[in-house]
Design a protein around this motif. Structure first.
Motif, PDB file in Angstrom:
ATOM      1  N   GLY A 175       0.798  -1.224   0.000  1.00 42.48           N
ATOM      2  CA  GLY A 175       0.000   0.000   0.000  1.00 42.48           C
ATOM      3  C   GLY A 175       0.829   1.272   0.000  1.00 42.48           C
ATOM      4  N   ALA A 176       0.185   2.366  -0.414  1.00 42.81           N
ATOM      5  CA  ALA A 176       0.875   3.651  -0.529  1.00 42.81           C
ATOM      6  C   ALA A 176       1.342   4.171   0.826  1.00 42.81           C
ATOM      7  CB  ALA A 176      -0.047   4.673  -1.199  1.00 42.81           C
ATOM      8  N   GLY A 177       0.489   4.031   1.849  1.00 42.72           N
ATOM      9  CA  GLY A 177       0.850   4.538   3.167  1.00 42.72           C
ATOM     10  C   GLY A 177       2.087   3.873   3.729  1.00 42.72           C
ATOM     11  N   ALA A 178       2.209   2.566   3.521  1.00 46.81           N
ATOM     12  CA  ALA A 178       3.372   1.833   4.026  1.00 46.81           C
ATOM     13  C   ALA A 178       4.649   2.275   3.329  1.00 46.81           C
ATOM     14  CB  ALA A 178       3.159   0.330   3.848  1.00 46.81           C
ATOM     15  N   LEU A 179       4.571   2.517   2.017  1.00 45.69           N
ATOM     16  CA  LEU A 179       5.756   2.981   1.287  1.00 45.69           C
ATOM     17  C   LEU A 179       6.150   4.377   1.741  1.00 45.69           C
ATOM     18  CD1 LEU A 179       7.913   2.663  -0.866  1.00 45.69           C
ATOM     19  CD2 LEU A 179       6.252   3.480  -2.561  1.00 45.69           C
ATOM     20  N   GLN A 180       5.184   5.246   1.923  1.00 44.02           N
ATOM     21  CA  GLN A 180       5.501   6.596   2.376  1.00 44.02           C
ATOM     22  C   GLN A 180       6.095   6.581   3.783  1.00 44.02           C
ATOM     23  OE1 GLN A 180       1.490   8.149   1.236  1.00 44.02           O
ATOM     24  NE2 GLN A 180       2.627   9.780   0.223  1.00 44.02           N
ATOM     25  N   ASP A 181       5.605   5.702   4.643  1.00 48.07           N
ATOM     26  CA  ASP A 181       6.181   5.561   5.985  1.00 48.07           C
ATOM     27  C   ASP A 181       7.636   5.100   5.902  1.00 48.07           C
ATOM     28  OD1 ASP A 181       3.853   6.342   7.196  1.00 48.07           O
ATOM     29  OD2 ASP A 181       3.154   4.314   7.653  1.00 48.07           O
ATOM     30  N   ARG A 182       7.906   4.181   4.982  1.00 43.69           N
ATOM     31  CA  ARG A 182       9.278   3.684   4.829  1.00 43.69           C
ATOM     32  C   ARG A 182      10.188   4.795   4.314  1.00 43.69           C
ATOM     33  NH1 ARG A 182      11.774  -1.469   4.729  1.00 43.69           N
ATOM     34  NH2 ARG A 182       9.807  -2.238   5.576  1.00 43.69           N
ATOM     35  N   TRP A 183       9.710   5.574   3.342  1.00 44.18           N
ATOM     36  CA  TRP A 183      10.490   6.717   2.869  1.00 44.18           C
ATOM     37  C   TRP A 183      10.820   7.655   4.028  1.00 44.18           C
ATOM     38  CZ3 TRP A 183       6.890   7.724  -1.910  1.00 44.18           C
ATOM     39  CH2 TRP A 183       7.372   6.997  -3.018  1.00 44.18           C
ATOM     40  N   LEU A 184       9.810   7.943   4.839  1.00 44.13           N
ATOM     41  CA  LEU A 184       9.990   8.872   5.952  1.00 44.13           C
ATOM     42  C   LEU A 184      10.964   8.308   6.977  1.00 44.13           C
ATOM     43  CD1 LEU A 184       9.078  11.527   7.291  1.00 44.13           C
ATOM     44  CD2 LEU A 184       7.215  10.241   8.368  1.00 44.13           C
ATOM     45  N   ARG A 185      10.850   7.040   7.263  1.00 41.87           N
ATOM     46  CA  ARG A 185      11.710   6.410   8.265  1.00 41.87           C
ATOM     47  C   ARG A 185      13.173   6.412   7.843  1.00 41.87           C
ATOM     48  NH1 ARG A 185       8.782   2.230   8.787  1.00 41.87           N
ATOM     49  NH2 ARG A 185      10.039   0.577   7.840  1.00 41.87           N
ATOM     50  N   HIS A 186      13.422   6.303   6.554  1.00 39.39           N
ATOM     51  CA  HIS A 186      14.795   6.272   6.049  1.00 39.39           C
ATOM     52  C   HIS A 186      15.290   7.661   5.610  1.00 39.39           C
ATOM     53  CE1 HIS A 186      15.593   1.898   5.999  1.00 39.39           C
ATOM     54  NE2 HIS A 186      14.284   1.796   5.886  1.00 39.39           N
ATOM     55  N   GLY A 187      14.485   8.692   5.827  1.00 36.04           N
ATOM     56  CA  GLY A 187      14.895  10.043   5.456  1.00 36.04           C
ATOM     57  C   GLY A 187      15.122  10.217   3.969  1.00 36.04           C
ATOM     58  N   THR A 188      14.290   9.575   3.149  1.00 37.47           N
ATOM     59  CA  THR A 188      14.464   9.610   1.693  1.00 37.47           C
ATOM     60  C   THR A 188      14.149  10.996   1.136  1.00 37.47           C
ATOM     61  OG1 THR A 188      13.777   7.294   1.605  1.00 37.47           O
ATOM     62  CG2 THR A 188      13.775   8.512  -0.476  1.00 37.47           C
ATOM     63  N   ASP A 189      15.058  11.533   0.344  1.00 41.14           N
ATOM     64  CA  ASP A 189      14.837  12.810  -0.331  1.00 41.14           C
ATOM     65  C   ASP A 189      14.135  12.523  -1.654  1.00 41.14           C
ATOM     66  OD1 ASP A 189      14.805  15.287  -1.501  1.00 41.14           O
ATOM     67  OD2 ASP A 189      16.982  15.568  -1.515  1.00 41.14           O
ATOM     68  N   LEU A 190      12.826  12.665  -1.667  1.00 44.28           N
ATOM     69  CA  LEU A 190      12.044  12.300  -2.841  1.00 44.28           C
ATOM     70  C   LEU A 190      12.225  13.275  -4.000  1.00 44.28           C
ATOM     71  CD1 LEU A 190       8.774  11.191  -1.026  1.00 44.28           C
ATOM     72  CD2 LEU A 190      10.556   9.726  -2.011  1.00 44.28           C
ATOM     73  N   ARG A 191      12.898  14.392  -3.744  1.00 43.74           N
ATOM     74  CA  ARG A 191      13.169  15.352  -4.817  1.00 43.74           C
ATOM     75  C   ARG A 191      14.508  15.100  -5.496  1.00 43.74           C
ATOM     76  NH1 ARG A 191      12.453  21.103  -2.057  1.00 43.74           N
ATOM     77  NH2 ARG A 191      14.128  20.185  -0.806  1.00 43.74           N
ATOM     78  N   ASP A 192      15.284  14.164  -4.945  1.00 47.72           N
ATOM     79  CA  ASP A 192      16.607  13.866  -5.491  1.00 47.72           C
ATOM     80  C   ASP A 192      16.462  12.999  -6.732  1.00 47.72           C
ATOM     81  OD1 ASP A 192      19.174  13.129  -6.090  1.00 47.72           O
ATOM     82  OD2 ASP A 192      19.638  12.284  -4.113  1.00 47.72           O
ATOM     83  N   PRO A 193      16.790  13.521  -7.929  1.00 41.00           N
ATOM     84  CA  PRO A 193      16.611  12.740  -9.150  1.00 41.00           C
ATOM     85  C   PRO A 193      17.597  11.597  -9.288  1.00 41.00           C
ATOM     86  CG  PRO A 193      17.725  14.798  -9.666  1.00 41.00           C
ATOM     87  CD  PRO A 193      17.334  14.863  -8.209  1.00 41.00           C
ATOM     88  N   SER A 194      18.607  11.554  -8.422  1.00 39.63           N
ATOM     89  CA  SER A 194      19.620  10.502  -8.499  1.00 39.63           C
ATOM     90  C   SER A 194      19.540   9.533  -7.315  1.00 39.63           C
ATOM     91  CB  SER A 194      21.025  11.125  -8.538  1.00 39.63           C
ATOM     92  OG  SER A 194      21.162  11.986  -9.634  1.00 39.63           O
ATOM     93  N   ARG A 195      18.482   9.617  -6.531  1.00 34.95           N
ATOM     94  CA  ARG A 195      18.408   8.769  -5.347  1.00 34.95           C
ATOM     95  C   ARG A 195      18.252   7.292  -5.749  1.00 34.95           C
ATOM     96  NH1 ARG A 195      13.717   6.424  -3.774  1.00 34.95           N
ATOM     97  NH2 ARG A 195      11.770   7.083  -4.781  1.00 34.95           N
ATOM     98  N   SER A 196      18.681   6.437  -4.848  1.00 31.61           N
ATOM     99  CA  SER A 196      18.474   4.997  -5.035  1.00 31.61           C
ATOM    100  C   SER A 196      17.185   4.604  -4.326  1.00 31.61           C
ATOM    101  CB  SER A 196      19.661   4.208  -4.478  1.00 31.61           C
ATOM    102  OG  SER A 196      19.879   4.541  -3.118  1.00 31.61           O
ATOM    103  N   GLY A 197      16.725   3.391  -4.597  1.00 34.05           N
ATOM    104  CA  GLY A 197      15.499   2.938  -3.954  1.00 34.05           C
ATOM    105  C   GLY A 197      15.667   2.767  -2.454  1.00 34.05           C
ATOM    106  N   VAL A 198      14.581   2.950  -1.717  1.00 30.65           N
ATOM    107  CA  VAL A 198      14.619   2.798  -0.266  1.00 30.65           C
ATOM    108  C   VAL A 198      14.765   1.311   0.077  1.00 30.65           C
ATOM    109  CG1 VAL A 198      12.114   2.523   0.036  1.00 30.65           C
ATOM    110  CG2 VAL A 198      13.465   3.556   1.857  1.00 30.65           C
ATOM    111  N   PRO A 199      15.486   0.959   1.153  1.00 32.18           N
ATOM    112  CA  PRO A 199      15.586  -0.448   1.555  1.00 32.18           C
ATOM    113  C   PRO A 199      14.203  -1.033   1.842  1.00 32.18           C
ATOM    114  CG  PRO A 199      17.248   0.865   2.684  1.00 32.18           C
ATOM    115  CD  PRO A 199      16.336   1.834   1.995  1.00 32.18           C
ATOM    116  N   LEU A 200      13.938  -2.208   1.312  1.00 36.52           N
ATOM    117  CA  LEU A 200      12.614  -2.808   1.421  1.00 36.52           C
ATOM    118  C   LEU A 200      12.620  -4.164   2.126  1.00 36.52           C
ATOM    119  CD1 LEU A 200      11.431  -2.052  -2.226  1.00 36.52           C
ATOM    120  CD2 LEU A 200      10.776  -0.796  -0.166  1.00 36.52           C
ATOM    121  N   ALA A 201      13.797  -4.641   2.502  1.00 35.85           N
ATOM    122  CA  ALA A 201      13.898  -6.006   3.031  1.00 35.85           C
ATOM    123  C   ALA A 201      13.439  -6.124   4.470  1.00 35.85           C
ATOM    124  CB  ALA A 201      15.342  -6.493   2.918  1.00 35.85           C
ATOM    125  N   SER A 202      13.535  -5.046   5.244  1.00 36.70           N
ATOM    126  CA  SER A 202      13.211  -5.166   6.664  1.00 36.70           C
ATOM    127  C   SER A 202      12.066  -4.243   7.040  1.00 36.70           C
ATOM    128  CB  SER A 202      14.442  -4.829   7.511  1.00 36.70           C
ATOM    129  OG  SER A 202      14.890  -3.513   7.242  1.00 36.70           O
TER     130      SER A 202
END
Length: 202
Positions: A175-202
């Motif tokens: 779901g969308a909410g879970a992905l957004q929570d994961r982005w937030l938890r890992h401090g993902t800069d969603l505006r960074d055009p060169s960012r790598s994917g957020v860790p999804l294994a744990s």
């Protein structure tokens, strides 16, 4: 330009300033879609103009209502500069056509674009990008909804959050909410055009 699109462009200019570039795309059987580019220091925003001219119609509806129904435009924000590998404007401007394709999808495919939805691009968001789809986020933070005369629904300005292929697949399951929570938890800069994917294994 219709009265709705004139009001939409005025709202975009009020919120984002004067656009420094614009381009138009017309697909067979659809209305003209423009994409406006706004620059603010090292941040670039691309906003569609044309999607909101008609209300989006539920594909199960027998008859399309010409006035009532959700209306929206799409806004993509990216950051340039900083990272040595960050693509520049000439590369990022390749997002113009994919954005126009997404903005035309309600007319072409009869879909209703709403927060929480995934939109597949069928290829990279721009040449060399790791993003192949976008998540439609909640409106209201960057550009306020534009109220229209009744009975027309307001125009909502929907932010697009680029997703890697793995993130898109994970979102379909969790779901969308879970992905957004994961982005937030890992401090993902969603505006960074060169960012790598957020860790999804744990």
């Amino acid at each position: 330009m219709s009265d709705v699109l004139q009001l939409v462009e005025a709202r975009l200019r009020t919120a984002l300033g004067e656009p420094d570039a614009r381009a138009a795309v017309t697909f067979v059987g659809t209305d003209r879609i423009e994409v406006l580019r706004f620059r603010d220091a090292d941040v670039v925003r691309y906003a569609t103009l044309g999607m909101s001219d008609r209300p989006m119609t539920d594909p199960t509806a027998v008859v399309a209502d010409p006035l009532r129904g959700p209306r929206a435009e799409l806004v993509l924000t990216v950051r340039i500069g900083g990272a040595a590998v960050s693509p520049g404007l000439p590369v990022l401007d390749e997002v113009l056509r994919p954005l126009a394709v997404l903005a035309a999808s309600p007319q072409v495919e009869g879909v209703v674009v709403a927060p929480g939805a995934s939109l597949d691009l069928g290829g990279p968001l721009w040449p060399g990008a790791s993003f192949t789809s976008v998540l439609v986020a909640e409106p209201g933070g960057l550009v306020e909804d534009l109220e229209l005369d009744q009975p027309r629904d307001p125009v909502r300005f929907l932010p697009l959050l680029p997703m890697t292929g793995n993130e898109a697949a994970w979102k379909r399951v969790h779901g969308a909410g879970a992905l957004q929570d994961r982005w937030l938890r890992h401090g993902t800069d969603l505006r960074d055009p060169s960012r790598s994917g957020v860790p999804l294994a744990s």
